[in-house]
Design a protein around this motif. Structure first.
Motif, PDB file in Angstrom:
ATOM      1  N   THR A 113     102.554 -50.132  -1.932  1.00 16.96           N
ATOM      2  CA  THR A 113     102.741 -50.882  -3.167  1.00 16.96           C
ATOM      3  C   THR A 113     103.214 -52.305  -2.890  1.00 16.96           C
ATOM      4  O   THR A 113     103.951 -52.564  -1.941  1.00 16.96           O
ATOM      5  CB  THR A 113     103.746 -50.183  -4.096  1.00 16.96           C
TER       6      THR A 113
ATOM      7  N   HIS B 210      94.399 -49.675 -11.865  1.00 17.23           N
ATOM      8  CA  HIS B 210      95.779 -50.055 -12.192  1.00 17.23           C
ATOM      9  C   HIS B 210      96.422 -49.115 -13.222  1.00 17.23           C
ATOM     10  O   HIS B 210      97.542 -49.377 -13.666  1.00 17.23           O
ATOM     11  CB  HIS B 210      95.868 -51.504 -12.713  1.00 17.23           C
TER      12      HIS B 210
ATOM     13  N   ARG C   7      96.576 -43.352  -6.138  1.00 16.02           N
ATOM     14  CA  ARG C   7      96.729 -44.802  -6.280  1.00 16.02           C
ATOM     15  C   ARG C   7      96.019 -45.519  -5.127  1.00 16.02           C
ATOM     16  O   ARG C   7      96.249 -45.223  -3.960  1.00 16.02           O
ATOM     17  CB  ARG C   7      98.213 -45.179  -6.305  1.00 16.02           C
TER      18      ARG C   7
ATOM     19  N   ASP D 285     101.885 -45.077   0.843  1.00 19.01           N
ATOM     20  CA  ASP D 285     102.413 -45.956  -0.200  1.00 19.01           C
ATOM     21  C   ASP D 285     102.437 -47.389   0.333  1.00 19.01           C
ATOM     22  O   ASP D 285     103.235 -47.725   1.201  1.00 19.01           O
ATOM     23  CB  ASP D 285     103.824 -45.497  -0.580  1.00 19.01           C
TER      24      ASP D 285
ATOM     25  N   ASP E 280      96.982 -53.484  -0.037  1.00 19.95           N
ATOM     26  CA  ASP E 280      98.083 -53.281  -0.967  1.00 19.95           C
ATOM     27  C   ASP E 280      97.584 -52.661  -2.264  1.00 19.95           C
ATOM     28  O   ASP E 280      96.403 -52.773  -2.612  1.00 19.95           O
ATOM     29  CB  ASP E 280      98.831 -54.584  -1.246  1.00 19.95           C
TER      30      ASP E 280
ATOM     31  N   VAL F 287      98.945 -51.576  -6.535  1.00 16.83           N
ATOM     32  CA  VAL F 287      99.959 -51.795  -7.557  1.00 16.83           C
ATOM     33  C   VAL F 287     100.854 -50.557  -7.648  1.00 16.83           C
ATOM     34  O   VAL F 287     100.451 -49.453  -7.267  1.00 16.83           O
ATOM     35  CB  VAL F 287      99.323 -52.098  -8.929  1.00 16.83           C
ATOM     36  N   PRO F 288     102.081 -50.717  -8.139  1.00 14.86           N
ATOM     37  CA  PRO F 288     102.969 -49.550  -8.291  1.00 14.86           C
ATOM     38  C   PRO F 288     102.357 -48.496  -9.220  1.00 14.86           C
ATOM     39  O   PRO F 288     101.593 -48.828 -10.132  1.00 14.86           O
ATOM     40  CB  PRO F 288     104.235 -50.162  -8.908  1.00 14.86           C
TER      41      PRO F 288
ATOM     42  N   GLU G 263      97.094 -58.018  -4.577  1.00 14.70           N
ATOM     43  CA  GLU G 263      97.600 -57.632  -5.886  1.00 14.70           C
ATOM     44  C   GLU G 263      98.679 -58.572  -6.429  1.00 14.70           C
ATOM     45  O   GLU G 263      99.038 -58.492  -7.608  1.00 14.70           O
ATOM     46  CB  GLU G 263      98.154 -56.198  -5.837  1.00 14.70           C
TER      47      GLU G 263
END
Length: 406
Positions: free
Chosen positions: A29, A374, A112, A27, A85, A87-88, A151
């Motif tokens: 994000t 995304h 992701r 992760d 990085d 995006v969430p 991002e």
């Protein structure tokens, strides 16, 4: 030498896919966990490949990895630019599988960052390893910058590297953002610029039961953004058929007020603007001031302003430029067909790098049409990863060359 390297990638593609899965499983994000853990995983991958690197951490957890493979010469060569990085993931219930537990289904790797753009970063590193393991000595150096913050505007990643003179003077660069379209590999050589406009509205607080004693900053903001939506004009010029036309979206974010029973004293909204050559920050701000003044002429209590907080230039490389030609040649050697240049939306870090040297806007794995960039269930094709690793290796050989045998 090209076939030797491509044979290596074909034979060892499982390693590439495993590296993508390792990166996607972390992760990173932004905003959120940021890039440090993903950077550590990439460092492990590079160490195992015997590729030297250093890290750049200007702020806690904001890490870029800068790798290089040497050569006879110290100038020129090729720069791979990608970001760590992501995006969430949004509403996890909308994913068919955990976004940070990558799964392969029907020839695609889901998770992701699989397309945007850990797949590209892994393919960069694997292409460099393939050239190295094939014992090809390069005339010019190859660099890999896996950066932070793409991002959220790139200011903590590529922009800081530029400001600190850490971008090498190479012959060309690429950003490994997705440029596959329904399975067909392509080159993206243009992108619109991007600007952020901050709109501010001031009022006067009062008890909500006595609204006439206050001035509602949120209500006045609504008047301003509706006026901008209705009257803001953008140029209609088309400098290149593959350059996305300028667009604007007002009110993409808005915040105001501090409590339900207080007339809000302040409100702030954002406007996204995509620019083309010829558009200037001064002309945009002037037009917005004129619109606000017209709103004030009808509603004198309006107290508002609009200013540009970020302005990044558009990118436009010609079809016959060195970078585009080399990019096309590398793809054709990898898959056997001549690629075309395509248009895609969105900005990449190429918009910064092109202020210094030619950089392809998007050149990498991930399908811009079906990869759900995304979105939920983001994915990248397994064969797409392999094909782009081959193209990257071919690009290294085409730009950096091979030293003559003694």
């Amino acid at each position: 030498m090209y076939q030797i390297v491509m044979d290596y990638i074909e034979k060892n593609q499982t390693e590439l896919i495993e590296n993508v899965k390792k990166l996607v499983a972390i992760d990173s994000t932004n905003p959120g966990q940021f890039e440090k853990e993903a950077a550590l995983e990439l460092q492990t991958i590079l160490k195992q490949a015997g590729i030297s690197f250093e890290t750049y951490e200007p702020f806690e957890k904001r890490v870029s990895v800068l790798a290089a493979m040497g050569s006879v010469q110290t100038e020129g060569g090729l720069l791979f630019n990608g970001h760590l990085d992501v995006v969430p993931p949004g509403d996890l219930s909308q994913w068919q599988s955990d976004p940070f537990k990558p799964e392969i289904r029907n020839g695609r790797l889901y998770g992701r960052g699989s397309t945007d753009m850990k797949g590209g970063v892994a393919a960069f590193a694997f292409a460099m390893k393939a050239v190295k393991e094939s014992q090809i000595n390069l005339k010019k150096p190859i660099y890999l910058h896996a950066v932070a913050d793409e991002e959220c505007g790139g200011r903590v990643g590529t922009v800081l590297l530029m400001q600190n003179n850490m971008i090498p003077k190479v012959d060309m660069a690429i950003t490994g953002e997705s440029s596959t379209f329904n399975g067909e590999m392509a080159v993206v050589r243009t992108c619109a610029g991007i600007a952020t406009i901050v709109i501010k509205s001031w009022g006067k607080p009062a008890h909500a039961s006595k609204p006439h004693e206050g001035i509602n900053a949120v209500m006045n903001m609504a008047r301003v953004i509706v006026a901008i939506q209705d009257h803001f004009q953008i140029p209609k010029t088309q400098m290149d058929p593959l350059l996305p036309a300028p667009t604007f979206a007002v009110g993409t974010q808005i915040k105001g007020g501090i409590k339900m029973n207080i007339i809000p004293e302040y409100c702030e909204a954002l406007m996204d603007l995509r620019t083309n050559p010829g558009m200037t920050q001064e002309s945009i701000e002037s037009q917005l001031r004129d619109i606000i003044e017209k709103v004030k002429s009808v509603y004198p209590e309006v107290n508002a302003e609009a200013q540009c907080s970020m302005w990044d230039n558009p990118t436009l490389l010609s079809e016959d430029s060195f970078a585009v030609k080399k990019g096309k040649e590398a793809i054709e050697k990898a898959v056997g067909y001549a690629p075309v240049c395509k248009m895609r939306s969105g900005a990449t870090d190429a918009r910064f790098i092109n202020d210094l040297l030619p950089c392809l806007v998007a050149y990498g794995p991930g399908d811009a049409l079906i990869g759900n960039i995304h979105g939920y269930n983001e994915s990248v094709g397994i064969q797409d990863l392999v094909n782009w690793a081959k193209a990257y290796a071919n690009l290294i050989l085409g730009v950096c060359g091979e030293t003559e045998s003694m």
